[in-house]
Design an enzyme around this catalytic site. Sequence first.
Site, PDB file in Angstrom:
ATOM      1  CD  GLU A  71      -4.703   4.275  -1.024  1.00  0.00           C
ATOM      2  OE1 GLU A  71      -4.860   4.608   0.164  1.00  0.00           O
ATOM      3  OE2 GLU A  71      -5.600   4.406  -1.886  1.00  0.00           O
TER       4      GLU A  71
ATOM      5  CG  ASN B 231      -5.160  11.321  -4.724  1.00  0.00           C
ATOM      6  OD1 ASN B 231      -4.503  11.425  -5.747  1.00  0.00           O
ATOM      7  ND2 ASN B 231      -5.744  10.188  -4.357  1.00  0.00           N
TER       8      ASN B 231
ATOM      9  CG  ASP C 109      -5.010   9.059 -11.583  1.00  0.00           C
ATOM     10  OD1 ASP C 109      -5.298   8.485 -10.517  1.00  0.00           O
ATOM     11  OD2 ASP C 109      -5.848   9.595 -12.337  1.00  0.00           O
TER      12      ASP C 109
ATOM     13  CG  ASP D 288      -1.867   1.132   1.301  1.00  0.00           C
ATOM     14  OD1 ASP D 288      -1.425   2.232   1.664  1.00  0.00           O
ATOM     15  OD2 ASP D 288      -3.051   0.941   1.005  1.00  0.00           O
TER      16      ASP D 288
END
Length: 525
Positions: A433, A398, A407, A390
Amino acid sequence: MNDRSLRGNYANASLLVRGWTDRTMNGVTRNMIEPQSETGDPELLKRLCRQQQALIKVGSLWRRYEGALTNAAGVVTEAAALALDVGRAGIWTFDSLRSSLENLDLYQADMKRHLRGGRLAAKDYPIYFDALAREEILQVSDAPTAPHTRALFDSYLRPNAIGAMLVAPIHAGARLAGVLCLEHVGGKRHFHQDEINTAVHLASAFSAALEFQYHADERHKMQAHLRDQVALWSIFFEQNRDGISVLRTDGSVYRANKRFADMLGYTVDEAHQLHVWEWDSQFDRDTIVGMLQSVDFSGDHFDTRHQRKDGRVIDVEVTSNGAYYNGTKLIFCNHRDITERKRDQQEIHKLATTDTLTGIASRGEFSRILSEEIDRATRYGRPLALIMYDIDHFKRVNDTFGHHAGDEVLKTVVDLVNEHLRRVDTHGRWGGEEFMVLLPETSLAAALVIAERLCQAIGGQGFDPVGSVTASFGVTLLGQEDGFDVLVKRADEALYRAKNGGRNRVESAVGPATDSVRHNSGANR
């Protein structure tokens, strides 16, 4: 007997064809099949004899009726009833608005009489008309209960005691113009492939007559062509929307239509000089010769690949059927270009199994592969490792830099991980993620080394404009009693400990009786 199994029976002389004896009847050549009395499948022999008699009858009667469409319809329906041993056979044509089917000729075998008239409205039988619109052969073994014909029960099937139906499309002007409908009077009935083929040929014969009728100003041409069976065959052959080749058993081309030549990029004359192995790129020469020699009246259906004259390879669907002509066995093949269909199927499969952002396996596809690998590893007692990782503080990325930057981080991380994996490993996006790496034939110690390497690679990569990014890893090994859920849960628990332990680290767990192993990957944990 299964029709497809007849392919081998012919090779074992269940029915011997002694040849074709030319006999003239009203100027029409008759081709006779004579079985050996001591061998053969009696039921198949009866069917073939009926079909042959019907086709001979069609040939002998075409010239007598001077091309009148209703009389031609009567010839076909009577021959169809004989060929398939059904109680009723009818030709139905669409009205100008295509809102109904109108009966052009209906032959009742028990009374040996022809009827005309009758109408079926599309609005009353939508499912039946939808099936016809697909222009497929409609075979209904139990008409009163089948979805396509159930609505016909009260108004049509029950009054006429119809138990089964076989419907073949009739074309004119490159569109569906009507149907040849064979109605079995009595209970259920299964139609064999050779019977279906005969029905299709009879429907095709009437298609030619209908095509000429639609050009009334060329009536004299219609009369001339109906007298000539060769011309009738040529119309069907050349106007077919599929490529058609007629092959000898040695693989050479006896005849090919223009559509087939165009499909391969040759002229028709060039196509006639070819052998099958010169265009088929999937099967070798010996295999092709064996296939040609084994094809019988029941035919075959398969997908293959054809190489064009320009070297391009296309995907093709082939339907083949064997027949004897003037004592020589020929193989009739329909070739349909399915390259675009195959490409669409591959694209759909890719969309269904691949994560659109990162290009690795989707969660559903990864789960499928993981289940298969668990079964394989358990069956053969082989090691199987699973890594779950992760990206740390990804929400902060973000929120600070925007989802586009997030992204790009995900794609870069996936590319970094892919660089360290083998061809047999599977990399999948588990969600958001969170990612999974499946490592077949890998011990726990080796999986930990790989996880450490991945952790360091991610931590050492610069991400513009984000800067540095880290990831946490959980590693586990498949136990003898582990299933899918247990293995995934244990990898998730190991990842959770890595997160709680400060992130940017590797934790492992191999079962409730085994202590977890901690591996750190540098500072800033």
